[in-house]
Design an enzyme around this catalytic site. Structure first.
Site: not given
Ligand code: EPU
Length: 302
Positions: A177, A226, A296
């Site tokens: 990012r 996010c 972000e």
């Molecule tokens: N989780 C929770 N509760 C929540 C959200 C997530 O427990 O409310 C846990 C999930 O169960 C999982 C872990 O946290 O074990 C990671 O969650 P997720 O796979 O949704 O990924 P993330 O790290 O929250 C990132 C990117 C997203 C992208 C997804 C999929 C960032 C800030 N976010 O989210 O990108 O879609 O991975 O690759 O890097 C964005 O940047 O706007 C965005 C949506």
């Protein structure tokens, strides 16, 4: 900020710049938050240097808007005019494994168009809203891929040099990012080199990513994706969730019930509501985990 001088208005038209007076930034951003200002849509990249010289010569501040998908804009009368590239036709031109894409192109449409021509690699980006230029600037990524991996060349307006330049992929650094572009660089076009893959196989990858996204993100609601970047080795969403903050709201700004790193505009949230919610959640996470979350979402404070 309004442009009223008839001579300036005529000069804009001569540069193929379309003026929309009093545009609503709430209508131009995915969060649906933001005041109003004149919007200038630029049809030709070559107009940018003379346009900016004209604005600067007349002491008219400006901001450059991409697709508005990762942006939180202040309310009220905004103190800058808003510049945006007009959508070109076509948005993408293919040449073997290379896709030449205008920065104003829609990211999802670009991924689909390339896929239909057996060029893959960007399956994870299919549900990421916004323009290719916006994705490029922040090195958007999802599901293990990021756009920077495919960038071979970028055409941009370098405000510091006041001219349009071409950078090779190796001259740009793409991190999580984050990119090495200057804050006032304007993305104009990009050449991507994509791996060749049969359409059916790409489609399968797209379906899997869409399914994952649908099951974990609040897709139908107004959000900027996010709000915070993930700190190294951790997930902002998981930390906020562990603190039980899903559903926390200030005015109509609300932590999504579905994914805790998505903050949604559940009605008529103001910029202040959203900023207060961001500050509140950041300070709770810092207290509990000793981690300072970095935005972000890009904030335009008037
Ligand atoms: N989780 C929770 N509760 C929540 C959200 C997530 O427990 O409310 C846990 C999930 O169960 C999982 C872990 O946290 O074990 C990671 O969650 P997720 O796979 O949704 O990924 P993330 O790290 O929250 C990132 C990117 C997203 C992208 C997804 C999929 C960032 C800030 N976010 O989210 O990108 O879609 O991975 O690759 O890097 C964005 O940047 O706007 C965005 C949506």
């Amino acid at each position: 900020m309004h442009i009223r001088d008839p001579k300036l208005i005529a000069d804009l038209a001569a540069l193929s710049v379309a003026l929309s007076p009093g545009a609503s930034l709430a209508d131009l951003t995915y969060l649906g938050i933001g005041g109003s200002s004149d919007l200038l849509r630029i049809a030709k990249h070559e107009s940018i240097p003379p346009l900016l010289a004209m604005l600067e010569g007349n002491h008219i501040p400006y901001r450059f808007l991409g697709g508005g998908s990762n942006l939180l804009v202040d309310d009220g009368e905004l103190p800058w005019v808003i510049l945006q590239l007009a959508k070109p036709d076509p948005e993408v031109v293919l040449d073997r494994a290379f896709a030449h894409v205008d920065a104003a192109a829609d990211l999802g449409r670009t991924v689909t168009y390339c896929a239909k021509h057996d060029l893959g690699g960007m399956e994870g980006l299919i549900g990421v809203p916004g323009t290719v230029g916006g994705a490029l600037r922040m090195n958007a990524g999802a599901y293990g891929m990021q756009i920077g991996s495919y960038v071979r060349e970028v055409k941009l307006y370098r405000a510091a040099e006041r001219k349009i330049e071409i950078l090779k992929g190796h001259q740009i650094s793409f991190e999580y990012r984050h990119t090495s572009f200057a804050p006032d660089d304007m993305m104009l076009a990009v050449t991507l080199e994509l791996p060749s893959k049969p359409y059916k196989e790409i489609l399968q990858g797209i379906r899997i990513c869409n399914e994952k996204r649908r099951s974990s993100q609040p897709l139908g609601q107004k959000s900027a994706g996010c709000i915070f970047k993930n700190p190294p080795g951790a997930s902002a969403g998981r930390m906020i969730d562990e603190l039980g903050l899903k559903g926390l709201s200030i005015g109509d700004a609300k932590v999504s019930d579905r994914h805790a790193n998505f903050f949604v505009n559940a009605g008529h949230a103001t910029a202040n509501d959203m900023l207060s919610l961001i500050a509140d959640v950041r300070s709770r996470v810092e207290k509990a985990f000793g981690v300072q979350l970095e935005n972000e979402v890009v904030v335009w404070n008037a």
